[in-house]
Design a protein around this motif. Structure first.
Motif, PDB file in Angstrom:
ATOM      1  N   LEU A  70      -3.812  -9.706 -76.105  1.00 13.14           N
ATOM      2  CA  LEU A  70      -2.819  -8.832 -76.747  1.00 13.14           C
ATOM      3  C   LEU A  70      -3.322  -7.412 -76.660  1.00 13.14           C
ATOM      4  O   LEU A  70      -4.468  -7.145 -77.032  1.00 13.14           O
ATOM      5  N   SER A  71      -2.488  -6.500 -76.164  1.00 16.01           N
ATOM      6  CA  SER A  71      -2.988  -5.132 -76.041  1.00 16.01           C
ATOM      7  C   SER A  71      -1.858  -4.121 -75.993  1.00 16.01           C
ATOM      8  O   SER A  71      -0.770  -4.410 -75.497  1.00 16.01           O
ATOM      9  N   ASN A  72      -2.149  -2.918 -76.509  1.00 22.14           N
ATOM     10  CA  ASN A  72      -1.251  -1.784 -76.283  1.00 22.14           C
ATOM     11  C   ASN A  72      -2.033  -0.671 -75.586  1.00 22.14           C
ATOM     12  O   ASN A  72      -1.598   0.468 -75.546  1.00 22.14           O
ATOM     13  N   ASN A  73      -3.211  -1.039 -75.026  1.00 25.20           N
ATOM     14  CA  ASN A  73      -4.069  -0.084 -74.341  1.00 25.20           C
ATOM     15  C   ASN A  73      -3.570   0.106 -72.902  1.00 25.20           C
ATOM     16  O   ASN A  73      -3.561  -0.856 -72.123  1.00 25.20           O
ATOM     17  N   PRO A  74      -3.155   1.322 -72.530  1.00 24.11           N
ATOM     18  CA  PRO A  74      -2.590   1.545 -71.191  1.00 24.11           C
ATOM     19  C   PRO A  74      -3.509   1.080 -70.061  1.00 24.11           C
ATOM     20  O   PRO A  74      -3.045   0.481 -69.092  1.00 24.11           O
ATOM     21  N   ASP A  75      -4.812   1.359 -70.169  1.00 22.72           N
ATOM     22  CA  ASP A  75      -5.746   0.969 -69.103  1.00 22.72           C
ATOM     23  C   ASP A  75      -5.793  -0.545 -68.942  1.00 22.72           C
ATOM     24  O   ASP A  75      -5.837  -1.062 -67.823  1.00 22.72           O
ATOM     25  N   GLU A  76      -5.793  -1.243 -70.089  1.00 22.02           N
ATOM     26  CA  GLU A  76      -5.853  -2.700 -70.049  1.00 22.02           C
ATOM     27  C   GLU A  76      -4.555  -3.285 -69.450  1.00 22.02           C
ATOM     28  O   GLU A  76      -4.592  -4.230 -68.668  1.00 22.02           O
ATOM     29  N   ILE A  77      -3.429  -2.684 -69.813  1.00 25.44           N
ATOM     30  CA  ILE A  77      -2.134  -3.135 -69.275  1.00 25.44           C
ATOM     31  C   ILE A  77      -2.075  -2.884 -67.765  1.00 25.44           C
ATOM     32  O   ILE A  77      -1.674  -3.752 -66.992  1.00 25.44           O
ATOM     33  N   LEU A  78      -2.513  -1.705 -67.338  1.00 23.44           N
ATOM     34  CA  LEU A  78      -2.497  -1.363 -65.910  1.00 23.44           C
ATOM     35  C   LEU A  78      -3.393  -2.292 -65.099  1.00 23.44           C
ATOM     36  O   LEU A  78      -3.102  -2.590 -63.942  1.00 23.44           O
ATOM     37  N   ALA A  79      -4.494  -2.760 -65.702  1.00 20.82           N
ATOM     38  CA  ALA A  79      -5.463  -3.597 -64.992  1.00 20.82           C
ATOM     39  C   ALA A  79      -5.064  -5.075 -64.965  1.00 20.82           C
ATOM     40  O   ALA A  79      -5.701  -5.877 -64.283  1.00 20.82           O
ATOM     41  N   ALA A  80      -4.005  -5.440 -65.685  1.00 27.52           N
ATOM     42  CA  ALA A  80      -3.608  -6.856 -65.772  1.00 27.52           C
ATOM     43  C   ALA A  80      -3.001  -7.341 -64.460  1.00 27.52           C
ATOM     44  O   ALA A  80      -2.391  -6.570 -63.718  1.00 27.52           O
ATOM     45  N   ASP A  81      -3.161  -8.644 -64.190  1.00 28.22           N
ATOM     46  CA  ASP A  81      -2.488  -9.268 -63.038  1.00 28.22           C
ATOM     47  C   ASP A  81      -1.032  -9.569 -63.365  1.00 28.22           C
ATOM     48  O   ASP A  81      -0.157  -9.504 -62.507  1.00 28.22           O
ATOM     49  N   LYS A  82      -0.793  -9.944 -64.629  1.00 28.84           N
ATOM     50  CA  LYS A  82       0.566 -10.248 -65.096  1.00 28.84           C
ATOM     51  C   LYS A  82       0.741  -9.613 -66.474  1.00 28.84           C
ATOM     52  O   LYS A  82      -0.179  -9.652 -67.302  1.00 28.84           O
ATOM     53  N   VAL A  83       1.927  -9.097 -66.725  1.00 29.94           N
ATOM     54  CA  VAL A  83       2.226  -8.464 -68.018  1.00 29.94           C
ATOM     55  C   VAL A  83       3.448  -9.134 -68.625  1.00 29.94           C
ATOM     56  O   VAL A  83       4.463  -9.328 -67.949  1.00 29.94           O
ATOM     57  N   ILE A  84       3.339  -9.497 -69.900  1.00 26.85           N
ATOM     58  CA  ILE A  84       4.477 -10.069 -70.631  1.00 26.85           C
ATOM     59  C   ILE A  84       4.887  -9.078 -71.721  1.00 26.85           C
ATOM     60  O   ILE A  84       4.045  -8.583 -72.480  1.00 26.85           O
ATOM     61  N   PHE A  85       6.175  -8.781 -71.751  1.00 23.85           N
ATOM     62  CA  PHE A  85       6.736  -7.790 -72.670  1.00 23.85           C
ATOM     63  C   PHE A  85       7.685  -8.528 -73.619  1.00 23.85           C
ATOM     64  O   PHE A  85       8.844  -8.739 -73.314  1.00 23.85           O
ATOM     65  N   PRO A  86       7.147  -8.977 -74.775  1.00 22.09           N
ATOM     66  CA  PRO A  86       7.954  -9.797 -75.682  1.00 22.09           C
ATOM     67  C   PRO A  86       8.833  -8.940 -76.578  1.00 22.09           C
ATOM     68  O   PRO A  86       8.794  -7.711 -76.510  1.00 22.09           O
ATOM     69  N   GLY A  87       9.595  -9.587 -77.433  1.00 24.04           N
ATOM     70  CA  GLY A  87      10.364  -8.821 -78.397  1.00 24.04           C
ATOM     71  C   GLY A  87      11.256  -9.675 -79.262  1.00 24.04           C
ATOM     72  O   GLY A  87      12.026 -10.480 -78.766  1.00 24.04           O
ATOM     73  N   VAL A  88      11.070  -9.519 -80.552  1.00 25.12           N
ATOM     74  CA  VAL A  88      11.984 -10.104 -81.525  1.00 25.12           C
ATOM     75  C   VAL A  88      12.158  -9.005 -82.562  1.00 25.12           C
ATOM     76  O   VAL A  88      11.185  -8.417 -83.007  1.00 25.12           O
ATOM     77  N   GLY A  89      13.395  -8.697 -82.897  1.00 24.79           N
ATOM     78  CA  GLY A  89      13.588  -7.627 -83.876  1.00 24.79           C
ATOM     79  C   GLY A  89      14.765  -6.759 -83.491  1.00 24.79           C
ATOM     80  O   GLY A  89      15.673  -7.195 -82.788  1.00 24.79           O
ATOM     81  N   GLU A  90      14.724  -5.510 -83.898  1.00 26.58           N
ATOM     82  CA  GLU A  90      15.855  -4.597 -83.742  1.00 26.58           C
ATOM     83  C   GLU A  90      15.500  -3.546 -82.686  1.00 26.58           C
ATOM     84  O   GLU A  90      14.395  -3.008 -82.677  1.00 26.58           O
ATOM     85  N   ALA A  91      16.448  -3.281 -81.802  1.00 28.79           N
ATOM     86  CA  ALA A  91      16.168  -2.473 -80.608  1.00 28.79           C
ATOM     87  C   ALA A  91      15.687  -1.053 -80.906  1.00 28.79           C
ATOM     88  O   ALA A  91      14.709  -0.602 -80.319  1.00 28.79           O
ATOM     89  N   SER A  92      16.367  -0.317 -81.799  1.00 28.10           N
ATOM     90  CA  SER A  92      16.006   1.098 -81.975  1.00 28.10           C
ATOM     91  C   SER A  92      14.609   1.255 -82.568  1.00 28.10           C
ATOM     92  O   SER A  92      13.839   2.122 -82.141  1.00 28.10           O
ATOM     93  N   SER A  93      14.243   0.383 -83.514  1.00 28.70           N
ATOM     94  CA  SER A  93      12.897   0.508 -84.097  1.00 28.70           C
ATOM     95  C   SER A  93      11.830   0.063 -83.093  1.00 28.70           C
ATOM     96  O   SER A  93      10.745   0.635 -83.021  1.00 28.70           O
ATOM     97  N   ALA A  94      12.156  -0.955 -82.265  1.00 30.46           N
ATOM     98  CA  ALA A  94      11.212  -1.384 -81.227  1.00 30.46           C
ATOM     99  C   ALA A  94      11.001  -0.270 -80.204  1.00 30.46           C
ATOM    100  O   ALA A  94       9.874   0.009 -79.780  1.00 30.46           O
ATOM    101  N   MET A  95      12.087   0.397 -79.816  1.00 32.65           N
ATOM    102  CA  MET A  95      11.985   1.492 -78.838  1.00 32.65           C
ATOM    103  C   MET A  95      11.177   2.657 -79.412  1.00 32.65           C
ATOM    104  O   MET A  95      10.392   3.293 -78.701  1.00 32.65           O
ATOM    105  N   LYS A  96      11.353   2.898 -80.699  1.00 35.19           N
ATOM    106  CA  LYS A  96      10.601   3.966 -81.362  1.00 35.19           C
ATOM    107  C   LYS A  96       9.098   3.687 -81.268  1.00 35.19           C
ATOM    108  O   LYS A  96       8.293   4.569 -80.969  1.00 35.19           O
ATOM    109  N   LYS A  97       8.723   2.416 -81.485  1.00 36.71           N
ATOM    110  CA  LYS A  97       7.305   2.042 -81.396  1.00 36.71           C
ATOM    111  C   LYS A  97       6.778   2.234 -79.975  1.00 36.71           C
ATOM    112  O   LYS A  97       5.647   2.665 -79.768  1.00 36.71           O
ATOM    113  N   LEU A  98       7.604   1.890 -78.980  1.00 33.82           N
ATOM    114  CA  LEU A  98       7.185   2.072 -77.580  1.00 33.82           C
ATOM    115  C   LEU A  98       6.955   3.550 -77.275  1.00 33.82           C
ATOM    116  O   LEU A  98       5.988   3.916 -76.608  1.00 33.82           O
TER     117      LEU A  98
END
Length: 196
Positions: free
Chosen positions: A29-57
Protein backbone atom coordinates in the motif's frame (compact mmCIF):
# COMPACT_ATOMS: atom_id res chain seq x y z
CA UNK A 1 6.88 -8.66 -9.15
CA UNK A 2 6.18 -5.41 -7.34
CA UNK A 3 2.46 -4.66 -6.99
CA UNK A 4 1.40 -1.33 -5.52
CA UNK A 5 -2.14 -0.52 -4.40
CA UNK A 6 -2.54 3.26 -4.40
CA UNK A 7 -3.43 4.35 -0.89
CA UNK A 8 -5.36 7.62 -0.97
CA UNK A 9 -7.91 6.92 1.76
CA UNK A 10 -10.61 5.49 -0.52
CA UNK A 11 -11.54 2.26 1.27
CA UNK A 12 -11.81 -1.30 -0.03
CA UNK A 13 -8.09 -1.99 0.20
CA UNK A 14 -7.97 -5.03 2.51
CA UNK A 15 -10.15 -7.25 0.32
CA UNK A 16 -7.89 -6.49 -2.68
CA UNK A 17 -4.77 -7.29 -0.67
CA UNK A 18 -6.24 -10.60 0.49
CA UNK A 19 -7.27 -11.54 -3.07
CA UNK A 20 -3.72 -10.86 -4.32
CA UNK A 21 -2.26 -12.91 -1.45
CA UNK A 22 -4.56 -15.81 -2.38
CA UNK A 23 -3.00 -15.68 -5.86
CA UNK A 24 0.45 -16.06 -4.30
CA UNK A 25 1.60 -12.44 -4.61
CA UNK A 26 2.19 -9.63 -2.16
CA UNK A 27 1.00 -6.07 -2.65
CA UNK A 28 2.27 -2.89 -1.01
CA UNK A 29 0.00 0.00 0.00
CA UNK A 30 1.53 3.31 -0.95
CA UNK A 31 0.93 6.91 -1.93
CA UNK A 32 4.66 7.47 -2.50
CA UNK A 33 5.20 8.60 -6.14
CA UNK A 34 8.61 6.89 -6.43
CA UNK A 35 7.23 3.61 -5.14
CA UNK A 36 4.23 3.80 -7.51
CA UNK A 37 6.48 4.62 -10.49
CA UNK A 38 8.75 1.66 -9.66
CA UNK A 39 5.87 -0.86 -9.47
CA UNK A 40 5.35 -3.55 -12.13
CA UNK A 41 1.57 -3.35 -11.64
CA UNK A 42 -0.55 -0.63 -10.05
CA UNK A 43 -4.06 -1.06 -8.64
CA UNK A 44 -6.18 2.06 -8.16
CA UNK A 45 -9.08 1.11 -5.86
CA UNK A 46 -12.00 3.19 -4.72
CA UNK A 47 -15.09 3.04 -2.59
CA UNK A 48 -16.72 6.28 -1.56
CA UNK A 49 -17.72 9.61 -3.07
CA UNK A 50 -16.04 10.95 -6.21
CA UNK A 51 -15.42 14.63 -5.33
CA UNK A 52 -13.82 13.91 -1.95
CA UNK A 53 -11.73 11.08 -3.47
CA UNK A 54 -10.54 13.42 -6.25
CA UNK A 55 -9.68 16.06 -3.66
CA UNK A 56 -7.43 13.55 -1.88
CA UNK A 57 -5.72 12.66 -5.17
CA UNK A 58 -5.04 16.33 -5.90
CA UNK A 59 -3.73 17.00 -2.39
CA UNK A 60 -1.14 14.25 -2.81
CA UNK A 61 -0.27 15.09 -6.45
CA UNK A 62 -1.48 11.65 -7.56
CA UNK A 63 -3.92 13.26 -10.00
CA UNK A 64 -1.01 14.20 -12.28
CA UNK A 65 1.04 11.04 -11.60
CA UNK A 66 -1.59 8.36 -12.39
CA UNK A 67 -2.39 9.39 -16.02
CA UNK A 68 1.33 9.27 -16.86
CA UNK A 69 2.03 5.76 -15.54
CA UNK A 70 3.48 3.39 -18.15
CA UNK A 71 2.96 0.02 -16.42
CA UNK A 72 -0.42 -1.79 -16.37
CA UNK A 73 -2.85 0.08 -14.10
CA UNK A 74 -6.20 -1.35 -12.90
CA UNK A 75 -8.88 0.98 -11.59
CA UNK A 76 -11.65 -0.70 -9.58
CA UNK A 77 -15.17 0.73 -9.05
CA UNK A 78 -14.74 4.41 -8.09
CA UNK A 79 -11.12 4.08 -9.24
CA UNK A 80 -12.35 3.31 -12.76
CA UNK A 81 -14.87 6.18 -12.65
CA UNK A 82 -12.18 8.65 -11.57
CA UNK A 83 -10.10 7.56 -14.60
CA UNK A 84 -12.88 8.90 -16.87
CA UNK A 85 -13.25 12.50 -18.10
CA UNK A 86 -15.78 13.44 -15.44
CA UNK A 87 -18.51 12.10 -13.21
CA UNK A 88 -21.89 13.57 -12.30
CA UNK A 89 -21.20 12.52 -8.71
CA UNK A 90 -20.30 15.79 -7.01
CA UNK A 91 -19.88 17.30 -10.52
CA UNK A 92 -16.28 16.05 -10.48
CA UNK A 93 -13.62 16.38 -13.13
CA UNK A 94 -11.79 13.08 -13.56
CA UNK A 95 -8.28 12.08 -14.62
CA UNK A 96 -9.29 12.03 -18.31
CA UNK A 97 -7.67 8.67 -19.15
CA UNK A 98 -10.88 7.20 -20.59
CA UNK A 99 -12.78 9.40 -23.03
CA UNK A 100 -16.20 9.01 -21.39
CA UNK A 101 -18.30 10.89 -18.82
CA UNK A 102 -19.79 8.95 -15.88
CA UNK A 103 -23.51 9.52 -15.29
CA UNK A 104 -26.14 8.48 -12.76
CA UNK A 105 -28.71 5.73 -13.22
CA UNK A 106 -32.25 7.13 -13.43
CA UNK A 107 -34.88 6.48 -10.80
CA UNK A 108 -36.43 3.78 -13.00
CA UNK A 109 -34.12 1.21 -11.37
CA UNK A 110 -33.06 0.55 -7.81
CA UNK A 111 -29.99 2.67 -7.03
CA UNK A 112 -27.36 1.71 -6.14
CA UNK A 113 -27.16 -1.40 -8.28
CA UNK A 114 -25.99 -3.79 -5.59
CA UNK A 115 -25.24 -7.46 -6.05
CA UNK A 116 -24.45 -9.80 -8.92
CA UNK A 117 -24.86 -9.03 -12.60
CA UNK A 118 -23.49 -10.45 -15.85
CA UNK A 119 -20.65 -9.22 -17.99
CA UNK A 120 -20.52 -9.89 -21.73
CA UNK A 121 -19.02 -8.57 -24.97
CA UNK A 122 -15.65 -9.38 -23.44
CA UNK A 123 -12.53 -8.06 -25.17
CA UNK A 124 -8.91 -7.78 -23.96
CA UNK A 125 -6.47 -10.16 -22.27
CA UNK A 126 -7.99 -9.11 -18.96
CA UNK A 127 -10.76 -11.65 -19.70
CA UNK A 128 -8.56 -14.51 -20.93
CA UNK A 129 -10.25 -17.79 -19.97
CA UNK A 130 -13.41 -15.99 -18.78
CA UNK A 131 -16.74 -17.04 -20.30
CA UNK A 132 -19.37 -14.63 -21.59
CA UNK A 133 -22.20 -13.85 -19.13
CA UNK A 134 -20.25 -14.63 -15.94
CA UNK A 135 -21.68 -12.94 -12.85
CA UNK A 136 -19.64 -10.24 -11.09
CA UNK A 137 -20.30 -8.29 -7.89
CA UNK A 138 -21.23 -4.61 -8.29
CA UNK A 139 -22.18 -1.73 -5.99
CA UNK A 140 -22.67 1.59 -7.78
CA UNK A 141 -25.10 4.42 -8.55
CA UNK A 142 -23.14 5.93 -11.44
CA UNK A 143 -21.94 4.29 -14.63
CA UNK A 144 -19.77 4.80 -17.71
CA UNK A 145 -21.94 4.61 -20.86
CA UNK A 146 -21.05 2.02 -23.50
CA UNK A 147 -18.23 3.50 -25.58
CA UNK A 148 -15.28 2.65 -27.85
CA UNK A 149 -13.07 1.87 -24.84
CA UNK A 150 -15.54 -0.62 -23.33
CA UNK A 151 -14.12 -4.15 -22.96
CA UNK A 152 -17.12 -5.57 -21.06
CA UNK A 153 -20.81 -4.67 -21.00
CA UNK A 154 -23.45 -5.08 -18.30
CA UNK A 155 -27.20 -4.49 -18.61
CA UNK A 156 -28.95 -2.59 -15.82
CA UNK A 157 -31.68 -0.27 -17.10
CA UNK A 158 -29.47 -0.03 -20.21
CA UNK A 159 -26.20 -1.44 -21.51
CA UNK A 160 -23.21 0.28 -19.95
CA UNK A 161 -19.44 -0.26 -19.85
CA UNK A 162 -18.59 -2.50 -16.90
CA UNK A 163 -14.91 -2.55 -17.93
CA UNK A 164 -12.76 -0.13 -19.90
CA UNK A 165 -9.31 -0.23 -21.47
CA UNK A 166 -7.04 2.31 -23.10
CA UNK A 167 -3.39 1.41 -23.69
CA UNK A 168 -1.93 0.25 -20.34
CA UNK A 169 -4.98 1.45 -18.36
CA UNK A 170 -7.78 -0.93 -17.38
CA UNK A 171 -10.87 -0.30 -15.30
CA UNK A 172 -13.62 -2.51 -13.88
CA UNK A 173 -16.87 -1.19 -12.48
CA UNK A 174 -17.35 -4.55 -10.75
CA UNK A 175 -15.23 -5.72 -7.82
CA UNK A 176 -13.03 -8.62 -9.00
CA UNK A 177 -11.78 -9.10 -5.44
CA UNK A 178 -15.38 -9.77 -4.28
CA UNK A 179 -16.46 -11.84 -7.29
CA UNK A 180 -15.25 -15.30 -6.31
CA UNK A 181 -13.09 -17.51 -8.53
CA UNK A 182 -13.95 -15.63 -11.74
CA UNK A 183 -12.96 -12.29 -10.21
CA UNK A 184 -9.70 -13.76 -8.95
CA UNK A 185 -8.97 -15.07 -12.46
CA UNK A 186 -9.43 -11.52 -13.79
CA UNK A 187 -7.00 -10.21 -11.15
CA UNK A 188 -4.56 -12.97 -12.05
CA UNK A 189 -4.87 -12.04 -15.75
CA UNK A 190 -4.09 -8.42 -14.85
CA UNK A 191 -1.00 -9.47 -12.90
CA UNK A 192 0.16 -11.52 -15.91
CA UNK A 193 -0.16 -8.63 -18.39
CA UNK A 194 3.11 -7.56 -19.99
CA UNK A 195 4.43 -4.17 -18.99
CA UNK A 196 4.96 -1.74 -21.85
Amino acid sequence: MKIVIINYGAGNIQSIMFAIERLGFKAVLSNNPDEILAADKVIFPGVGEASSAMKKLKESGLDSLIPNLKQPVLGICLGMQLMCKSTEEGNTEGLGIFDVDVIKFTQKVKVPQMGWNQIYGLKSDLFKGISENEFMYLVHSFYAPNCDEAIAITDYELEYASALQKDNFYGTQFHPEKSGAVGEKILENFLKLNSK
